[in-house]
Design an enzyme around this catalytic site. Structure first.
Site, PDB file in Angstrom:
ATOM      1  N   GLU A  66       0.808  -1.218   0.000  1.00  0.00           N
ATOM      2  CA  GLU A  66       0.000   0.000   0.000  1.00  0.00           C
ATOM      3  C   GLU A  66       0.840   1.266   0.000  1.00  0.00           C
ATOM      4  O   GLU A  66       0.537   2.207  -0.717  1.00  0.00           O
ATOM      5  CB  GLU A  66      -0.948   0.036   1.209  1.00  0.00           C
ATOM      6  N   ASP A  82      -0.730  -5.036   3.326  1.00  0.00           N
ATOM      7  CA  ASP A  82      -1.364  -3.853   3.925  1.00  0.00           C
ATOM      8  C   ASP A  82      -0.847  -3.807   5.369  1.00  0.00           C
ATOM      9  O   ASP A  82      -1.217  -4.630   6.212  1.00  0.00           O
ATOM     10  CB  ASP A  82      -2.894  -3.992   3.898  1.00  0.00           C
ATOM     11  N   ILE A  84      -1.186  -1.715   7.916  1.00  0.00           N
ATOM     12  CA  ILE A  84      -2.257  -1.487   8.911  1.00  0.00           C
ATOM     13  C   ILE A  84      -3.552  -1.321   8.123  1.00  0.00           C
ATOM     14  O   ILE A  84      -3.715  -0.347   7.377  1.00  0.00           O
ATOM     15  CB  ILE A  84      -1.990  -0.234   9.768  1.00  0.00           C
ATOM     16  N   ASP A  85      -4.442  -2.284   8.239  1.00  0.00           N
ATOM     17  CA  ASP A  85      -5.762  -2.130   7.627  1.00  0.00           C
ATOM     18  C   ASP A  85      -6.686  -1.647   8.742  1.00  0.00           C
ATOM     19  O   ASP A  85      -6.883  -2.352   9.747  1.00  0.00           O
ATOM     20  CB  ASP A  85      -6.251  -3.456   7.035  1.00  0.00           C
ATOM     21  N   THR A  87      -6.533   2.106   9.313  1.00  0.00           N
ATOM     22  CA  THR A  87      -5.705   3.228   9.788  1.00  0.00           C
ATOM     23  C   THR A  87      -6.524   4.306  10.498  1.00  0.00           C
ATOM     24  O   THR A  87      -6.056   4.892  11.483  1.00  0.00           O
ATOM     25  CB  THR A  87      -4.924   3.836   8.595  1.00  0.00           C
ATOM     26  N   ASP A 210      -6.376  -4.720   0.599  1.00  0.00           N
ATOM     27  CA  ASP A 210      -7.417  -4.839   1.637  1.00  0.00           C
ATOM     28  C   ASP A 210      -7.945  -6.274   1.732  1.00  0.00           C
ATOM     29  O   ASP A 210      -8.385  -6.705   2.807  1.00  0.00           O
ATOM     30  CB  ASP A 210      -8.622  -3.930   1.311  1.00  0.00           C
TER      31      ASP A 210
END
Ligand code: IPD
Ligand code: CA
Ligand code: CA
Length: 257
Positions: A66, A82, A84-85, A87, A210
């Site tokens: 990402e 990803d 931190i999905d 955020t 995601d």
């Protein structure tokens, strides 16, 4: 799928989760990528850690990520990261966020690891190996009627400009389901479908990172993943409909106008 790949990805996700948790507890500086699209120093640092470990463990594999540039996408194996999905949740001190690491082989997702560090829940799955949460096998729910189902959805980052379609979906699903939640981490929401906590999930305009990992967790848990119209899902499509399978056609009938 080599079990060693998964074992390594689980280890990398656990370390990445620890780093994210460290930032979560100390508080982070937040920047805006778009009007409501945030990035924190944690997103960047956690992704750097994951990527450097993946490069060391799997030289020659590709990377789709990402926060940084993609590399070697034509390779047989490509990791989709990803860091931190969730955020926005993370930046507000709300604990629903996770690290998500998916693995594609020849253009198909074959394995995924999703780790939620606050709750210390490690989800993983690999094609033919089942879906697992902290060492226990997970299965989707058995709810057969939409009216008995607890569903979840998400709102994309352009929702302030394009809300008609998102609100249209919600307007039709709300009266048909028992409950609808919006919890801010697509990867984790999908894993909750896999674990039978949610019976279905839908969202528009998502990015490949995601869903790459969690889509495998859902299908290996016995669930179904598709486009809104029931057609085959691609992580590059944007829209995803995931469910326990039993309520899938009922959701398609509602989502397709
Ligand atoms: C977001 C989360 C959120 C979803 C957004 C995603 P991020 O990812 O998954 O739940 O509604 O569409 O972009 O930016 O927190 O990695
Ligand atoms: Ca995300
Ligand atoms: Ca992210």
């Amino acid at each position: 799928m080599s079990p060693a790949y998964i074992e390594t990805a689980v280890k990398i996700a656990a370390q990445a989760g620890d780093l994210a948790l460290h930032y979560f507890r100390q508080g982070v500086e937040v920047r805006k990528k778009g009007k409501i699209d945030l990035v924190t120093e944690a997103d960047v640092a956690v992704e750097e850690q994951i990527v450097s470990e993946l490069r060391e463990e799997f030289p020659g594999h590709g990377l789709l990520r990402e926060e940084g540039e993609a590399e070697n996408l034509a390779e047989e194996f490509v990791w989709v990261v990803d860091p931190i999905d969730g955020t926005t949740n993370f930046a507000h001190g709300y604990p629903m966020f996770c690290v998500s690491i998916g693995l594609r082989r020849q253009g198909r997702e074959v394995a995924g690891v999703v780790y939620a560090p606050v709750l210390q829940e490690m989800f993983w799955a690999a094609e033919g190996e089942g879906a697992w949460l902290n060492g226990r096998r997970i299965r989707v729910s058995e709810v057969a009627k939409l009216e008995d189902g607890m569903l979840c959805t998400g709102f994309p980052y352009d929702v302030h400009r394009h809300y008609e379609d998102v609100l249209g979906d919600l307007e039709r699903v709300l009266p048909a389901a028992q409950a609808v939640r919006r919890d801010g981490s697509a990867a984790l929401n999908l894993c909750y479908v896999a674990a039978g906590r949610f019976d279905g999930f839908w969202e528009r305009r998502l990015h490949p990172w995601d869903t790459a990992a969690a889509r495998v967790v859902v299908t290996e848990a016995g669930g179904r993943v598709s486009r809104f119209d029931g057609g085959p899902y691609s992580i590059f499509d944007g829209e995803i409909l995931a469910s326990n399978g039993r309520i899938h056609d009922q959701m398609i009938r509602i989502l397709v106008r």
